[in-house]
Design a protein around this motif. Structure first.
Motif, PDB file in Angstrom:
ATOM      1  N   VAL A   1      86.161  30.544 126.881  1.00  0.00           N
ATOM      2  CA  VAL A   1      87.076  31.393 126.111  1.00  0.00           C
ATOM      3  C   VAL A   1      87.680  30.553 124.994  1.00  0.00           C
ATOM      4  O   VAL A   1      88.085  29.400 125.212  1.00  0.00           O
ATOM      5  N   ASP A   2      87.720  31.118 123.800  1.00  0.00           N
ATOM      6  CA  ASP A   2      88.308  30.424 122.654  1.00  0.00           C
ATOM      7  C   ASP A   2      89.765  30.070 122.946  1.00  0.00           C
ATOM      8  O   ASP A   2      90.514  30.873 123.528  1.00  0.00           O
ATOM      9  N   ALA A   3      90.178  28.861 122.547  1.00  0.00           N
ATOM     10  CA  ALA A   3      91.523  28.371 122.882  1.00  0.00           C
ATOM     11  C   ALA A   3      92.627  29.299 122.393  1.00  0.00           C
ATOM     12  O   ALA A   3      93.667  29.449 123.054  1.00  0.00           O
ATOM     13  N   ASP A   4      92.430  29.955 121.247  1.00  0.00           N
ATOM     14  CA  ASP A   4      93.469  30.827 120.686  1.00  0.00           C
ATOM     15  C   ASP A   4      93.578  32.157 121.403  1.00  0.00           C
ATOM     16  O   ASP A   4      94.492  32.948 121.104  1.00  0.00           O
ATOM     17  N   HIS A   5      92.659  32.438 122.331  1.00  0.00           N
ATOM     18  CA  HIS A   5      92.653  33.752 122.972  1.00  0.00           C
ATOM     19  C   HIS A   5      92.708  33.658 124.495  1.00  0.00           C
ATOM     20  O   HIS A   5      92.381  34.625 125.187  1.00  0.00           O
ATOM     21  N   ARG A   6      93.165  32.517 125.018  1.00  0.00           N
ATOM     22  CA  ARG A   6      93.266  32.377 126.469  1.00  0.00           C
ATOM     23  C   ARG A   6      94.534  33.039 127.001  1.00  0.00           C
ATOM     24  O   ARG A   6      95.448  33.350 126.246  1.00  0.00           O
ATOM     25  N   ARG A   7      94.527  33.235 128.317  1.00  0.00           N
ATOM     26  CA  ARG A   7      95.658  33.839 129.031  1.00  0.00           C
ATOM     27  C   ARG A   7      95.893  35.286 128.577  1.00  0.00           C
ATOM     28  O   ARG A   7      97.023  35.773 128.572  1.00  0.00           O
ATOM     29  N   ARG A   8      94.809  35.964 128.212  1.00  0.00           N
ATOM     30  CA  ARG A   8      94.876  37.387 127.864  1.00  0.00           C
ATOM     31  C   ARG A   8      94.014  38.227 128.803  1.00  0.00           C
ATOM     32  O   ARG A   8      93.877  39.432 128.601  1.00  0.00           O
ATOM     33  N   GLY A   9      93.410  37.594 129.800  1.00  0.00           N
ATOM     34  CA  GLY A   9      92.551  38.321 130.726  1.00  0.00           C
ATOM     35  C   GLY A   9      91.096  38.343 130.322  1.00  0.00           C
ATOM     36  O   GLY A   9      90.291  39.043 130.955  1.00  0.00           O
ATOM     37  N   ILE A  10      90.717  37.577 129.284  1.00  0.00           N
ATOM     38  CA  ILE A  10      89.334  37.593 128.806  1.00  0.00           C
ATOM     39  C   ILE A  10      88.388  36.982 129.843  1.00  0.00           C
ATOM     40  O   ILE A  10      87.338  37.551 130.144  1.00  0.00           O
ATOM     41  N   GLY A  11      88.763  35.838 130.396  1.00  0.00           N
ATOM     42  CA  GLY A  11      87.920  35.216 131.409  1.00  0.00           C
ATOM     43  C   GLY A  11      87.757  36.098 132.630  1.00  0.00           C
ATOM     44  O   GLY A  11      86.651  36.221 133.179  1.00  0.00           O
ATOM     45  N   THR A  12      88.836  36.739 133.056  1.00  0.00           N
ATOM     46  CA  THR A  12      88.779  37.619 134.216  1.00  0.00           C
ATOM     47  C   THR A  12      87.892  38.826 133.949  1.00  0.00           C
ATOM     48  O   THR A  12      87.134  39.270 134.823  1.00  0.00           O
ATOM     49  N   ALA A  13      87.961  39.373 132.731  1.00  0.00           N
ATOM     50  CA  ALA A  13      87.114  40.510 132.374  1.00  0.00           C
ATOM     51  C   ALA A  13      85.638  40.112 132.410  1.00  0.00           C
ATOM     52  O   ALA A  13      84.779  40.878 132.894  1.00  0.00           O
ATOM     53  N   LEU A  14      85.306  38.928 131.900  1.00  0.00           N
ATOM     54  CA  LEU A  14      83.936  38.457 131.950  1.00  0.00           C
ATOM     55  C   LEU A  14      83.479  38.261 133.399  1.00  0.00           C
ATOM     56  O   LEU A  14      82.361  38.643 133.770  1.00  0.00           O
ATOM     57  N   TRP A  15      84.335  37.649 134.201  1.00  0.00           N
ATOM     58  CA  TRP A  15      83.980  37.401 135.601  1.00  0.00           C
ATOM     59  C   TRP A  15      83.744  38.709 136.352  1.00  0.00           C
ATOM     60  O   TRP A  15      82.819  38.803 137.164  1.00  0.00           O
ATOM     61  N   ARG A  16      84.536  39.726 136.065  1.00  0.00           N
ATOM     62  CA  ARG A  16      84.359  41.027 136.720  1.00  0.00           C
ATOM     63  C   ARG A  16      82.970  41.603 136.415  1.00  0.00           C
ATOM     64  O   ARG A  16      82.292  42.122 137.308  1.00  0.00           O
ATOM     65  N   GLU A  17      82.537  41.500 135.161  1.00  0.00           N
ATOM     66  CA  GLU A  17      81.215  42.015 134.796  1.00  0.00           C
ATOM     67  C   GLU A  17      80.103  41.161 135.400  1.00  0.00           C
ATOM     68  O   GLU A  17      79.054  41.684 135.810  1.00  0.00           O
ATOM     69  N   VAL A  18      80.319  39.848 135.461  1.00  0.00           N
ATOM     70  CA  VAL A  18      79.332  38.955 136.062  1.00  0.00           C
ATOM     71  C   VAL A  18      79.106  39.324 137.521  1.00  0.00           C
ATOM     72  O   VAL A  18      77.951  39.429 137.993  1.00  0.00           O
ATOM     73  N   ARG A  19      80.171  39.535 138.258  1.00  0.00           N
ATOM     74  CA  ARG A  19      80.058  39.928 139.678  1.00  0.00           C
ATOM     75  C   ARG A  19      79.325  41.253 139.817  1.00  0.00           C
ATOM     76  O   ARG A  19      78.487  41.428 140.709  1.00  0.00           O
ATOM     77  N   ARG A  20      79.651  42.201 138.957  1.00  0.00           N
ATOM     78  CA  ARG A  20      78.995  43.512 139.029  1.00  0.00           C
ATOM     79  C   ARG A  20      77.493  43.376 138.810  1.00  0.00           C
ATOM     80  O   ARG A  20      76.687  43.934 139.563  1.00  0.00           O
ATOM     81  N   ILE A  21      77.108  42.618 137.782  1.00  0.00           N
ATOM     82  CA  ILE A  21      75.692  42.456 137.471  1.00  0.00           C
ATOM     83  C   ILE A  21      74.972  41.757 138.622  1.00  0.00           C
ATOM     84  O   ILE A  21      73.869  42.151 139.021  1.00  0.00           O
ATOM     85  N   ALA A  22      75.581  40.706 139.191  1.00  0.00           N
ATOM     86  CA  ALA A  22      74.963  39.998 140.309  1.00  0.00           C
ATOM     87  C   ALA A  22      74.718  40.949 141.476  1.00  0.00           C
ATOM     88  O   ALA A  22      73.639  40.949 142.079  1.00  0.00           O
ATOM     89  N   ALA A  23      75.713  41.768 141.801  1.00  0.00           N
ATOM     90  CA  ALA A  23      75.567  42.704 142.918  1.00  0.00           C
ATOM     91  C   ALA A  23      74.492  43.739 142.630  1.00  0.00           C
ATOM     92  O   ALA A  23      73.668  44.060 143.504  1.00  0.00           O
ATOM     93  N   GLU A  24      74.486  44.272 141.414  1.00  0.00           N
ATOM     94  CA  GLU A  24      73.498  45.295 141.062  1.00  0.00           C
ATOM     95  C   GLU A  24      72.079  44.741 141.045  1.00  0.00           C
ATOM     96  O   GLU A  24      71.119  45.495 141.244  1.00  0.00           O
TER      97      GLU A  24
END
Length: 371
Positions: free
Chosen positions: A109-132
Motif C-alpha cells: 500500500v502506498d505510504a500516503d494511503h495507509r490506515r484507510r482499510g486498503i490492505g484489509t480490502a485487498l486481503w478480503r478479496e484475496v481470501r475470497r479468490i483462494a476459497a473460490e
C-alpha cells in the motif's frame, strides 16, 4: 463508504505493470533506502507465463467502483484506463503441483494511503479468490530491513529466525496469518577478489576432483541439459528447508525447464554451472544466477542444489565459485548479488558466508489455512 475500490488487472495491461513498478520502487526506498525492484519488462514477462500457475494482480483505485463493469476472471471489475494505484496484491495459483496453495502473495500500500482499510480490502478479496479456486492455504511474504531496531520480535513455530514486530508483521497477524518461516536476504559485494575465489575453488576441488566435472553456460538451458536441470529443480523442491510452510514436492520435466528458461530470457539471462559425476554422468549439483537486462548491475542468486548421495564433496562451494567466476567474465558491470536462504539452512548459509555474503534483509513467510 470507502472512497476507493478494488479491481483486477487483466493479463497484458502494461500500464498497470508500470504503476506497480512505481509502487514497488517507493516501498523499497522507504524500507531499504535503495531500489531492489523488478523492471516493468520483467513484470510483463512474469505475468505472461501461466503454464505452471495463474497469476493475479489486484489494484486499489480511488473513487467508487464502476456501475455494471466488465468483470475479470477473478470476479472483480477489470482495470481500464491508466490511473494511480493506491495499493496492490499479487499472487499465484499453481496449476501443476501445490494446487492447494495460493502462493507468492505480496501486498503493498502506498505510504500516503495507509490506515484507510486498503490492505484489509485487498486481503478480503484475496481470501475470497483462494476459497473460490479451492485453495485451502494462503502463503504470503513480508520484507524487513535486517538492521531494523525493534522492541519485540516474532518467531516461527520452528524457532528458527525472527522478524521485528513492525507494520508488516502486525498486519499479517491481524489477518490471521502465522509466521511459518524466516529467510535471510544476503548480499555479496562484487567483484569478489579473484584470489579469494581461486582459493575457495581449490579447496572444493580437493574433494570433488577427479570425481566430478563442471559444465557451465550463459543463456537458455541447452537441450542436452534440460532433463538434468529438471532433476535438480525437483531435488531443490524436496530438500530445501521449508519451516512450517505446507509445501509439497514439485513435478519437473524437460518441458517445464524449457518454459521457465524461455521466460527468463525474455527479460534477463541465466548463468549456470552443473556438476556431473564422472563415473555415471549423473547430475550431482547445480547453481543458477539471474541477470535482469534492465538491472545488470545487481544480479540475483537463484537455485543451488546438490543431490543427497553426492553430498560431502564440497560440490555446493565448487559450483558457486565457478559460477561467480563466469559471472565476473560475463557481467563485469555487476556490483552486488543478492540471495535468499531459509534461516535453518545452515549449510548453505555457511558457504555463502565463506564467499563473502553478509546479512542484508529478512523475509517472512506467512501462512493461513482456510476453513
Amino acid at each position: 463508504m470507502p472512497d476507493f475500490h478494488v479491481r483486477e488487472v487483466p493479463p497484458g495491461t502494461r500500464w498497470a505493470y508500470e504503476r506497480l513498478h512505481e509502487l514497488e520502487v517507493a516501498v523499497n526506498l522507504e524500507l531499504f533506502g535503495e531500489d531492489q525492484t523488478r523492471s516493468p519488462e520483467r513484470l510483463l514477462t512474469e505475468y505472461s507465463q501461466e503454464r505452471t500457475a495463474l497469476k493475479g494482480m489486484l489494484v486499489v483505485l480511488a473513487g467508487p467502483a464502476p456501475t455494471d463493469p466488465a468483470r475479470g476472471r477473478f470476479g472483480l471489475p477489470a482495470a481500464g484506463e491508466p490511473t494511480e494505484i493506491l495499493g496492490a496484491a499479487e499472487f499465484a495459483l499453481p496449476l501443476l503441483d501445490n494446487t492447494h496453495l495460493m502462493d507468492d502473495l505480496f501486498l503493498q500500500v502506498d505510504a500516503d494511503h495507509r490506515r484507510r482499510g486498503i490492505g484489509t480490502a485487498l486481503w478480503r478479496e484475496v481470501r475470497r479468490i483462494a476459497a473460490e479456486r479451492d485453495r485451502d492455504t494462503i502463503l504470503g511474504w513480508t520484507e524487513h530491513l535486517a538492521a531494523t531496531p525493534a522492541a519485540e520480535w516474532v518467531r516461527p513455530a520452528t524457532g528458527e529466525g525472527e522478524l521485528p514486530v513492525d507494520t508488516a508483521t502486525r498486519f499479517a497477524q491481524a489477518q490471521g496469518l502465522s509466521l511459518a518461516q524466516v529467510e535471510r536476504q544476503s548480499r555479496l559485494e562484487l567483484p569478489v577478489p579473484p584470489e579469494r575465489l581461486a582459493a575457495l575453488r581449490a579447496e572444493a576441488e580437493a574433494l570433488a576432483v577427479p570425481g566430478y566435472r563442471l559444465v557451465s553456460w550463459v543463456g537458455p538451458v541447452p537441450e542436452d541439459y534440460l532433463d538434468k536441470v529438471a532433476r535438480m529443480n525437483h531435488v531443490l523442491s524436496t530438500d530445501a528447508p521449508t519451516g512450517d510452510i505446507d509445501w509439497r514436492p514439485e513435478v519437473w520435466d524437460a518441458e517445464r525447464v524449457r518454459t521457465l528458461s524461455d521466460w527468463e530470457h525474455q527479460s534477463g539471462t541465466g548463468v549456470y554451472t552443473l556438476a556431473v559425476a564422472e563415473a555415471t554422468g549423473e547430475v550431482a549439483g547445480l547453481t543458477h544466477i539471474h541477470c535482469d537486462h534492465t538491472h545488470a548491475d545487481r544480479p540475483e542468486q537463484w537455485n543451488t542444489s546438490v543431490v543427497a548421495e553426492h553430498r560431502g564433496h564440497r560440490l555446493g562451494l565448487l559450483v558457486k565459485t565457478a559460477n561467480l567466476e563466469l559471472l565476473a567474465r560475463t557481467y563485469p558491470q555487476a556490483r552486488h548479488i543478492d540471495t535468499w536462504n531459509a534461516d535453518e539452512n545452515q549449510h548453505m548459509l555457511a558457504i555463502n558466508i565463506a564467499l563473502g555474503y553478509r546479512l542484508h534483509g529478512l523475509t517472512g513467510g506467512w501462512q493461513t489455512k482456510l476453513t
